[in-house]
Enzyme design. Structure first.
Site, PDB file in Angstrom:
ATOM      1  N   GLU A   1       0.396  -7.824  -4.606  1.00 23.36           N
ATOM      2  CA  GLU A   1      -0.752  -6.995  -4.990  1.00 23.36           C
ATOM      3  C   GLU A   1      -0.566  -5.249  -4.591  1.00 23.36           C
ATOM      4  O   GLU A   1      -0.247  -5.217  -3.766  1.00 23.36           O
ATOM      5  CB  GLU A   1      -1.946  -7.419  -3.643  1.00 23.36           C
TER       6      GLU A   1
ATOM      7  N   THR B   1      -7.505  -3.056  -3.467  1.00 21.15           N
ATOM      8  CA  THR B   1      -8.599  -1.316  -3.329  1.00 21.15           C
ATOM      9  C   THR B   1      -9.599  -0.574  -4.827  1.00 21.15           C
ATOM     10  O   THR B   1      -9.649   0.305  -4.372  1.00 21.15           O
ATOM     11  CB  THR B   1      -7.494  -0.474  -2.678  1.00 21.15           C
TER      12      THR B   1
ATOM     13  N   LYS C   1     -11.155 -12.522  -0.374  1.00 17.12           N
ATOM     14  CA  LYS C   1     -10.345 -12.219   0.361  1.00 17.12           C
ATOM     15  C   LYS C   1     -11.086 -11.915   1.966  1.00 17.12           C
ATOM     16  O   LYS C   1     -12.389 -11.107   2.979  1.00 17.12           O
ATOM     17  CB  LYS C   1      -9.706 -10.848  -0.093  1.00 17.12           C
TER      18      LYS C   1
ATOM     19  N   GLY D   1       0.795  -7.829   4.901  1.00 11.31           N
ATOM     20  CA  GLY D   1       1.235  -6.292   4.061  1.00 11.31           C
ATOM     21  C   GLY D   1       2.778  -5.808   4.992  1.00 11.31           C
ATOM     22  O   GLY D   1       3.858  -6.483   4.510  1.00 11.31           O
ATOM     23  N   SER D   2       2.480  -5.089   5.225  1.00 10.19           N
ATOM     24  CA  SER D   2       3.953  -4.294   5.966  1.00 10.19           C
ATOM     25  C   SER D   2       5.007  -4.825   6.451  1.00 10.19           C
ATOM     26  O   SER D   2       6.037  -4.584   6.923  1.00 10.19           O
ATOM     27  CB  SER D   2       3.948  -3.029   6.475  1.00 10.19           C
TER      28      SER D   2
ATOM     29  N   ARG E   1       0.777  -1.268  -0.089  1.00 11.39           N
ATOM     30  CA  ARG E   1       0.095   0.327   0.030  1.00 11.39           C
ATOM     31  C   ARG E   1       0.663   1.175   0.165  1.00 11.39           C
ATOM     32  O   ARG E   1       2.174   1.434   0.724  1.00 11.39           O
ATOM     33  CB  ARG E   1      -0.754   0.612   1.227  1.00 11.39           C
TER      34      ARG E   1
END
Length: 213
Positions: A44, A73, A133, A182-183, A21
């Site tokens: 993604e 998103t 998801k 994610g991160s 993101r």
């Protein structure tokens, strides 16, 4: 552009989907290269801002078919079309958007739709989502996945949100096709650190997957 079946198989093979993101195109190649060296081959890129499309473009040019590249998103058909034109192999929306699902089906690309409750999960799948998801996954935990897979065992699930090395194996054992991370995968100072941490995630996924056999 990868076919729906190819994308599905490659997502399962990678096991880990790196959800990235607010990335910058000038930094994303180095990060993704480190992830790829570790065995994370599904990425993604969220496209809620213009940099997301720039990242899709530069990654597609740099890695080509060696990387399964998704746009995340995605909240409307206009965004989905632009992402596909930029090079995305699959689309992910955080909610059940039937028009986005229909567009992805029309173009023959894999679509992951975000849902949480059993009703939402079934609705997304019956609308044409290839993968659901489960988001945010950590709100209800890995045991929730096991309970959902009881009556809905035919629906491929990708839990995302709060996945870490401590709980990843639980999600895989409880029926996850793959997991979105994610991160925790890439928020490190150097490419070497990113590669090392990503390798731990890949090993944890493969270990849990092999234990199910």
């Amino acid at each position: 552009m990868a076919s729906r079946l190819e994308s599905y198989q490659r997502l399962q093979q990678s096991g880990i989907v790196a959800v990235m993101r607010r990335m910058k195109p000038e930094k994303v190649v180095e990060i993704v290269a480190a992830l790829q060296r570790a065995g994370v081959t599904a990425i993604e890129i969220t496209v809620e801002h213009a940099d997301g499309y720039a990242c899709l473009d530069v990654l597609k040019k740099q890695f080509g078919a060696g990387l399964l590249l998704g746009a995340g998103t995605v909240l409307d058909t206009e965004t989905a079309k632009r992402a596909l034109e930029t090079g995305a192999d699959f689309i992910v929306t955080p909610v059940v958007k039937t028009d986005v699902i229909a567009l992805a089906n029309r173009y023959g690309v894999l679509i992951g739709a975000g849902a949480m409750t059993p009703s939402e999960i079934l609705t997304a799948y019956e609308a044409g989502a290839d993968i659901v998801k489960v988001f945010p996954a950590d709100t209800l935990g890995a045991d929730y996945l096991k309970h959902v897979k009881g009556p809905l065992g035919h629906i491929p699930l990708m839990p995302t949100g709060g996945i870490n090395l401590n709980n990843l194996a639980d999600y895989v054992r409880n029926g996850a096709l793959c997991v979105g991370v994610g991160s925790a995968l890439y928020q490190y100072e150097t490419a070497q650190e990113i590669e090392q941490e990503a390798s731990r995630f890949v090993q944890a996924y493969q270990g849990a997957k092999n234990a199910k056999k």
